[in-house]
Motif scaffolding. Structure first.
Motif: not given
Length: 165
Positions: A52-55, A62-71, A127-132, A145-150
């Motif tokens: 669920x990674x998105x911006x 102004x932006x924030x990266x949202x989501x979760x990473x597990x391993x 639009x999109x953002x390519x997140x590495x 990832x999608x870029x959503x309006x705040x």
């Protein structure tokens, strides 16, 4: 046995199998009727799972990266960056994100809040953002990832948390 009896038996068995399949479908388990649908993207590489990674961004960039990473192990996020899709279909220059994090085995690294906030006028909601994302042990994830309006109500809480600090 008559052909008519066998036909009815087959139809009954097929209907029973269909009903059983529908009863154990996608909504079984931990489905929550009031939960909003996942808005971001997923990817997995070498036991590292991004979910669920998105911006979320406003018109000023102004932006924030949202989501979760597990391993399946403890891990460290060693570097992150992005490139934003532009209205003409090109991509902006790649920019490093000022974020880092780590998680113990079995614990998630959750993006969001002021520590995952950043500024970029190149971001355009819709639009999109390519997140590495780069992790220890050489694991790298590249997500479009999608870029959503705040201002969208689904992201009001996430936006408030990101802009408080």
């Amino acid at each position: 046995m008559s052909a008519r009896f066998l036909g009815r038996t087959k139809a009954l068995l097929a209907a029973t199998a269909l009903a059983a399949t529908l009863a154990t479908g996608c909504t079984a388990g931990q489905w929550e009727p009031q939960a909003p649908p996942a808005a971001g993207v997923q990817q997995e590489e070498d036991g590292v799972k991004a979910r669920n990674v998105l911006i979320v961004s406003d018109e000023q960039g102004n932006a924030v990266l949202q989501g979760t990473v597990t391993a399946d192990r403890a891990f460290v996020l060693t570097a992150a960056g992005f490139s934003a899709e532009q209205p003409d279909g090109t991509w902006s220059e790649a920019v490093e994100l000022p974020i880092a994090g780590e998680a113990e085995k079995g614990k998630p690294l959750t993006f969001g809040g002021s520590e995952f906030a950043f500024q970029s006028p190149d971001l355009h909601p819709g639009l999109l953002a390519r997140v590495g994302l780069s992790f220890d042990e050489g694991v790298k994830l590249m997500l479009d990832v999608p870029v959503y309006d705040a201002s969208h109500p689904d992201f009001a809480t996430a936006w408030a948390e990101a802009t408080q600090g």
